[in-house]
Design a protein around this motif. Structure first.
Motif, PDB file in Angstrom:
ATOM      1  N   ARG A 103      35.583  71.508  61.208  1.00 63.78           N
ATOM      2  CA  ARG A 103      36.113  71.175  62.453  1.00 63.78           C
ATOM      3  C   ARG A 103      36.809  69.867  62.329  1.00 63.78           C
ATOM      4  O   ARG A 103      36.152  68.894  61.824  1.00 63.78           O
ATOM      5  N   ALA A 104      38.189  69.708  62.795  1.00 57.91           N
ATOM      6  CA  ALA A 104      38.465  68.103  62.394  1.00 57.91           C
ATOM      7  C   ALA A 104      38.044  67.381  63.635  1.00 57.91           C
ATOM      8  O   ALA A 104      37.670  67.862  64.826  1.00 57.91           O
ATOM      9  N   LEU A 105      38.101  65.916  63.398  1.00 55.55           N
ATOM     10  CA  LEU A 105      37.774  65.123  64.547  1.00 55.55           C
ATOM     11  C   LEU A 105      38.665  63.798  64.378  1.00 55.55           C
ATOM     12  O   LEU A 105      39.422  63.515  63.271  1.00 55.55           O
ATOM     13  N   SER A 106      38.968  63.113  65.596  1.00 51.11           N
ATOM     14  CA  SER A 106      39.571  62.012  65.459  1.00 51.11           C
ATOM     15  C   SER A 106      38.962  60.788  65.708  1.00 51.11           C
ATOM     16  O   SER A 106      38.157  60.668  66.533  1.00 51.11           O
ATOM     17  N   ALA A 114      36.920  67.498  57.717  1.00 50.04           N
ATOM     18  CA  ALA A 114      35.746  67.902  56.521  1.00 50.04           C
ATOM     19  C   ALA A 114      36.222  69.301  56.064  1.00 50.04           C
ATOM     20  O   ALA A 114      36.691  69.960  56.893  1.00 50.04           O
ATOM     21  N   PHE A 115      35.576  69.195  54.830  1.00 49.71           N
ATOM     22  CA  PHE A 115      35.860  70.731  54.136  1.00 49.71           C
ATOM     23  C   PHE A 115      34.702  70.828  53.152  1.00 49.71           C
ATOM     24  O   PHE A 115      34.194  69.977  52.363  1.00 49.71           O
ATOM     25  N   VAL A 125      30.265  67.972  51.958  1.00 49.33           N
ATOM     26  CA  VAL A 125      31.666  68.106  52.306  1.00 49.33           C
ATOM     27  C   VAL A 125      32.553  66.653  51.482  1.00 49.33           C
ATOM     28  O   VAL A 125      32.284  65.945  51.012  1.00 49.33           O
ATOM     29  N   GLN A 126      33.650  67.148  51.623  1.00 52.71           N
ATOM     30  CA  GLN A 126      34.744  66.115  51.234  1.00 52.71           C
ATOM     31  C   GLN A 126      35.825  66.254  52.417  1.00 52.71           C
ATOM     32  O   GLN A 126      35.642  66.835  53.384  1.00 52.71           O
ATOM     33  N   HIS A 148      39.761  77.676  48.902  1.00 51.26           N
ATOM     34  CA  HIS A 148      39.786  76.626  50.476  1.00 51.26           C
ATOM     35  C   HIS A 148      40.129  75.232  49.969  1.00 51.26           C
ATOM     36  O   HIS A 148      40.779  74.626  50.591  1.00 51.26           O
ATOM     37  N   VAL A 149      39.530  74.943  48.721  1.00 51.17           N
ATOM     38  CA  VAL A 149      39.625  73.351  48.388  1.00 51.17           C
ATOM     39  C   VAL A 149      41.011  73.288  48.027  1.00 51.17           C
ATOM     40  O   VAL A 149      41.693  72.154  48.423  1.00 51.17           O
TER      41      VAL A 149
END
Length: 255
Positions: A103-106, A114-115, A125-126, A148-149
């Motif tokens: 999930r993205a965050l600001s 993150a992934f 994660v990176q 996915h990467v």
């Protein structure tokens, strides 16, 4: 525009700065408090300039300086739950924020995605950092690329990408066989040619800056890593750089 710079990159310690607008984030911190402050000063920054610290995983070269820095200067820290469990650190006097690896965050002016990656840690994660339509992808400490990467890194204007070791140098090294297997395994680190293959699989049409990072000081040479990268891209560009353990790399801009 996104700006980024490294305090150092290697098995002795890692830390990266990412700036956009009025926000400056630190990614990992594997240096002692005094050393971190000194390296920040080299880049014209101080701990008070940071909006917080993001963590990739719990290995010491990425996290050993995070908590002292965060506590001393009142900085929030973002990491996955698995990484937090792996750190075995008290959360007393710590502004800890657990993230979802999908999930993205600001954070201020920067959007952070993150992934998950395959590495021998609990929940590593990176990250991809975004601002004003520009994207910076960071990928170190990964055993092998996944679909996915590749999807996450495609289209980035800037990349900080692991070129950890040369297969022949690692095989001939004095490392124990178990360590060699770990480094070269599915949950270890990217070999030069594998990192090059990854570059060939992703969309590099927007690429403006590429930095080869997390090079082994014993099992790689910058020339070998650069050769693999330029062969994969099919050309040599002045914006391809190599991060060092002592100096990292100076500010670069994309966008």
């Amino acid at each position: 525009m996104i700006r980024f710079a490294s305090l150092g990159s290697g098995s002795a310690g890692n830390a990266l700065l990412v700036e956009h607008g009025a926000s400056c984030l630190m990614l990992d911190c594997g240096f002692g408090l005094r050393e971190t402050v000194a390296r920040l000063q080299r880049l014209g920054r101080a701990p008070s300039d940071l909006a917080g610290i993001l963590v990739t995983h719990e290995h010491g070269d990425h996290v050993s300086g995070v908590f002292r820095l965060a506590r001393k200067f009142g900085l929030p820290v973002w990491m996955t739950h698995g990484t937090w469990v792996g750190c075995r650190e008290s959360d007393n006097d710590l502004d800890l924020r657990i993230i979802d690896s999908h999930r993205a965050l600001s954070i201020g002016d920067i959007e952070v995605q993150a992934f998950p990656v395959p590495h021998d840690a609990r929940e590593p994660v990176q990250y991809v950092f975004s601002g004003a339509g520009c994207r910076l992808g960071v990928l170190t400490d990964i055993g092998e690329p996944t679909a996915h990467v590749c999807a996450m890194l495609s289209g980035c204007a800037g990349l900080v990408l692991e070129f950890n070791h040369d297969a022949t140098m690692l095989e001939r090294s004095a490392y124990p066989a178990s360590v060699k297997r770990r480094i070269a395994g599915r949950y270890g680190h990217l070999e030069n040619s594998v990192a090059g293959t990854l570059l060939g699989k992703i969309d590099c049409s927007n690429l403006q800056a590429l930095v080869l990072a997390h090079l082994s000081e014993r099992n790689n040479h910058p020339e070998l890593a650069l050769g693999a990268a330029t062969r994969a891209l099919g050309y040599t560009a002045e914006w391809i750089g190599v991060a060092s353990a002592d100096q990292g790399f100076d500010w670069r801009s994309i966008g």
